[in-house]
Design a protein around this motif. Structure first.
Motif, PDB file in Angstrom:
ATOM      1  N   UNK A   1       0.848  -1.193   0.000  1.00  0.00           N
ATOM      2  CA  UNK A   1       0.000   0.000   0.000  1.00  0.00           C
ATOM      3  C   UNK A   1       0.888   1.248   0.000  1.00  0.00           C
ATOM      4  N   UNK A   2       0.981   1.959  -1.117  1.00  0.00           N
ATOM      5  CA  UNK A   2       1.789   3.175  -1.151  1.00  0.00           C
ATOM      6  C   UNK A   2       1.084   4.338  -0.440  1.00  0.00           C
ATOM      7  N   UNK A   3       1.846   5.332  -0.093  1.00  0.00           N
ATOM      8  CA  UNK A   3       1.376   6.521   0.618  1.00  0.00           C
ATOM      9  C   UNK A   3       1.904   7.736  -0.137  1.00  0.00           C
ATOM     10  N   UNK A   4       1.174   8.852  -0.166  1.00  0.00           N
ATOM     11  CA  UNK A   4       1.671  10.028  -0.898  1.00  0.00           C
ATOM     12  C   UNK A   4       3.047  10.508  -0.448  1.00  0.00           C
ATOM     13  N   UNK A   5       3.398  10.248   0.810  1.00  0.00           N
ATOM     14  CA  UNK A   5       4.687  10.687   1.332  1.00  0.00           C
ATOM     15  C   UNK A   5       5.539   9.489   1.730  1.00  0.00           C
ATOM     16  N   UNK A   6       5.340   8.357   1.034  1.00  0.00           N
ATOM     17  CA  UNK A   6       6.024   7.115   1.368  1.00  0.00           C
ATOM     18  C   UNK A   6       7.516   7.138   1.115  1.00  0.00           C
ATOM     19  N   UNK A   7       8.168   6.129   1.678  1.00  0.00           N
ATOM     20  CA  UNK A   7       9.628   6.053   1.670  1.00  0.00           C
ATOM     21  C   UNK A   7      10.216   5.712   0.307  1.00  0.00           C
ATOM     22  N   UNK A   8       9.749   4.656  -0.320  1.00  0.00           N
ATOM     23  CA  UNK A   8      10.435   4.146  -1.504  1.00  0.00           C
ATOM     24  C   UNK A   8       9.668   4.326  -2.811  1.00  0.00           C
ATOM     25  N   UNK A   9       8.373   4.324  -2.751  1.00  0.00           N
ATOM     26  CA  UNK A   9       7.565   4.431  -3.958  1.00  0.00           C
ATOM     27  C   UNK A   9       6.307   5.229  -3.611  1.00  0.00           C
ATOM     28  N   UNK A  10       6.441   6.567  -3.487  1.00  0.00           N
ATOM     29  CA  UNK A  10       5.287   7.388  -3.110  1.00  0.00           C
ATOM     30  C   UNK A  10       4.110   7.181  -4.068  1.00  0.00           C
TER      31      UNK A  10
ATOM     32  N   UNK B   1      -9.691 -12.427  -4.561  1.00  0.00           N
ATOM     33  CA  UNK B   1      -9.266 -12.412  -5.959  1.00  0.00           C
ATOM     34  C   UNK B   1      -8.621 -13.750  -6.335  1.00  0.00           C
ATOM     35  N   UNK B   2      -8.639 -14.025  -7.610  1.00  0.00           N
ATOM     36  CA  UNK B   2      -8.146 -15.289  -8.162  1.00  0.00           C
ATOM     37  C   UNK B   2      -6.743 -15.625  -7.655  1.00  0.00           C
ATOM     38  N   UNK B   3      -6.601 -16.800  -7.054  1.00  0.00           N
ATOM     39  CA  UNK B   3      -5.351 -17.364  -6.551  1.00  0.00           C
ATOM     40  C   UNK B   3      -4.697 -16.560  -5.428  1.00  0.00           C
ATOM     41  N   UNK B   4      -5.444 -15.669  -4.775  1.00  0.00           N
ATOM     42  CA  UNK B   4      -4.911 -14.962  -3.612  1.00  0.00           C
ATOM     43  C   UNK B   4      -5.123 -15.833  -2.386  1.00  0.00           C
ATOM     44  N   UNK B   5      -4.131 -15.916  -1.520  1.00  0.00           N
ATOM     45  CA  UNK B   5      -4.317 -16.716  -0.303  1.00  0.00           C
ATOM     46  C   UNK B   5      -5.133 -15.957   0.736  1.00  0.00           C
ATOM     47  N   UNK B   6      -5.867 -16.688   1.522  1.00  0.00           N
ATOM     48  CA  UNK B   6      -6.486 -16.072   2.695  1.00  0.00           C
ATOM     49  C   UNK B   6      -5.343 -15.831   3.681  1.00  0.00           C
ATOM     50  N   UNK B   7      -5.264 -14.653   4.235  1.00  0.00           N
ATOM     51  CA  UNK B   7      -4.162 -14.311   5.131  1.00  0.00           C
ATOM     52  C   UNK B   7      -4.657 -13.350   6.190  1.00  0.00           C
ATOM     53  N   UNK B   8      -4.031 -13.362   7.357  1.00  0.00           N
ATOM     54  CA  UNK B   8      -4.408 -12.380   8.378  1.00  0.00           C
ATOM     55  C   UNK B   8      -4.080 -10.968   7.895  1.00  0.00           C
ATOM     56  N   UNK B   9      -4.775 -10.003   8.464  1.00  0.00           N
ATOM     57  CA  UNK B   9      -4.632  -8.611   8.028  1.00  0.00           C
ATOM     58  C   UNK B   9      -3.367  -7.953   8.551  1.00  0.00           C
ATOM     59  N   UNK B  10      -2.363  -8.722   8.900  1.00  0.00           N
ATOM     60  CA  UNK B  10      -1.129  -8.178   9.470  1.00  0.00           C
ATOM     61  C   UNK B  10      -0.668  -6.930   8.739  1.00  0.00           C
ATOM     62  N   UNK B  11      -0.170  -5.976   9.514  1.00  0.00           N
ATOM     63  CA  UNK B  11       0.351  -4.729   8.990  1.00  0.00           C
ATOM     64  C   UNK B  11       1.855  -4.715   9.219  1.00  0.00           C
ATOM     65  N   UNK B  12       2.622  -4.430   8.170  1.00  0.00           N
ATOM     66  CA  UNK B  12       4.074  -4.315   8.308  1.00  0.00           C
ATOM     67  C   UNK B  12       4.519  -3.062   7.567  1.00  0.00           C
ATOM     68  N   UNK B  13       5.037  -2.099   8.323  1.00  0.00           N
ATOM     69  CA  UNK B  13       5.478  -0.845   7.735  1.00  0.00           C
ATOM     70  C   UNK B  13       6.682  -1.038   6.825  1.00  0.00           C
ATOM     71  N   UNK B  14       6.781  -0.144   5.839  1.00  0.00           N
ATOM     72  CA  UNK B  14       7.930  -0.159   4.944  1.00  0.00           C
ATOM     73  C   UNK B  14       9.176   0.279   5.700  1.00  0.00           C
ATOM     74  N   UNK B  15      10.242  -0.485   5.538  1.00  0.00           N
ATOM     75  CA  UNK B  15      11.494  -0.151   6.221  1.00  0.00           C
ATOM     76  C   UNK B  15      11.954   1.241   5.812  1.00  0.00           C
ATOM     77  N   UNK B  16      12.318   2.037   6.799  1.00  0.00           N
ATOM     78  CA  UNK B  16      12.811   3.386   6.542  1.00  0.00           C
ATOM     79  C   UNK B  16      11.718   4.400   6.261  1.00  0.00           C
ATOM     80  N   UNK B  17      10.458   4.034   6.497  1.00  0.00           N
ATOM     81  CA  UNK B  17       9.369   4.961   6.225  1.00  0.00           C
ATOM     82  C   UNK B  17       9.503   6.229   7.076  1.00  0.00           C
ATOM     83  N   UNK B  18       9.318   7.391   6.452  1.00  0.00           N
ATOM     84  CA  UNK B  18       9.403   8.643   7.205  1.00  0.00           C
ATOM     85  C   UNK B  18       8.130   8.956   7.986  1.00  0.00           C
ATOM     86  N   UNK B  19       7.123   8.119   7.850  1.00  0.00           N
ATOM     87  CA  UNK B  19       5.844   8.396   8.494  1.00  0.00           C
ATOM     88  C   UNK B  19       5.837   7.842   9.916  1.00  0.00           C
ATOM     89  N   UNK B  20       5.299   8.606  10.848  1.00  0.00           N
ATOM     90  CA  UNK B  20       5.230   8.136  12.232  1.00  0.00           C
ATOM     91  C   UNK B  20       3.828   7.691  12.565  1.00  0.00           C
TER      92      UNK B  20
END
Length: 172
Positions: free
Chosen positions: A56-65, A153-172
């Motif tokens: 999930x990109x963010x307008x002020x994201x670290x690597x791919x805004x 969606x087709x061939x997507x695994x069911x997975x927990x909604x875990x959230x993992x921030x992008x390494x080095x993200x400038x967002x707090x």
């Protein structure tokens, strides 16, 4: 923050929303205002991976805004996606807006802006299949479906909604 988003992901992980100027720059690229639920989702949980595979990109994201993501993925999507006869997608693919990418297989999640009296919907363009699926409803509706493991969606695994921030993200 939406109670529905909090029910899926817990409290927001990002406590500083994108500046209005950052959202305006993104919306200038696409020529329309993005849906409020999507903006709230990105402001609270963006610049991260959710469900273990959905970037999930963010307008002020670290690597791919987000603005850069939309330009890059929009071009990639148009270069490899075809619409088959009978597809539920309007043939004007240039109006679809990339908002997330499946990090395992390269599928692209797009927002389909409303036409006339319609609402926004989510489209998944499959990287390895010449098809797309439409998921009626908002981004929040789509994320709830993923969380509940229904209408995946087709061939997507069911997975927990875990959230993992992008390494080095400038967002707090």
């Amino acid at each position: 923050m939406s109670d529905r988003l909090t029910a899926v992901f817990g409290p927001p992980q990002r406590y500083r929303p994108a500046a209005g100027t950052s959202w305006a720059a993104v919306e200038d690229i696409i020529g329309t205002r993005l849906p409020e639920d999507y903006r709230r989702f990105v402001d609270g949980y963006g610049d991260a991976t959710v469900f273990g595979h959905l970037g999930i990109p963010h307008p002020e994201g670290a690597h791919h805004p987000l603005g850069e993501f939309i330009r890059d993925l929009g071009g990639a999507f148009l270069s490899w996606q075809t619409v088959r006869s009978g597809s539920p997608i309007d043939p004007d693919l240039e109006r679809l807006i990339p908002w997330a990418m499946h990090n395992w297989n390269g599928d692209i999640c797009l927002l389909d802006p409303p036409k006339e009296q319609e609402e926004w919907s989510v489209v998944v363009a499959y990287r390895h299949f010449p098809t797309m699926d439409v998921f009626p409803g908002s981004v929040t509706d789509f994320l709830e479906r993923l969380h509940e493991g229904r209408e995946l969606p087709r061939e997507w695994p069911a997975a927990p909604a875990d959230w993992q921030g992008t390494e080095g993200s400038p967002l707090i």
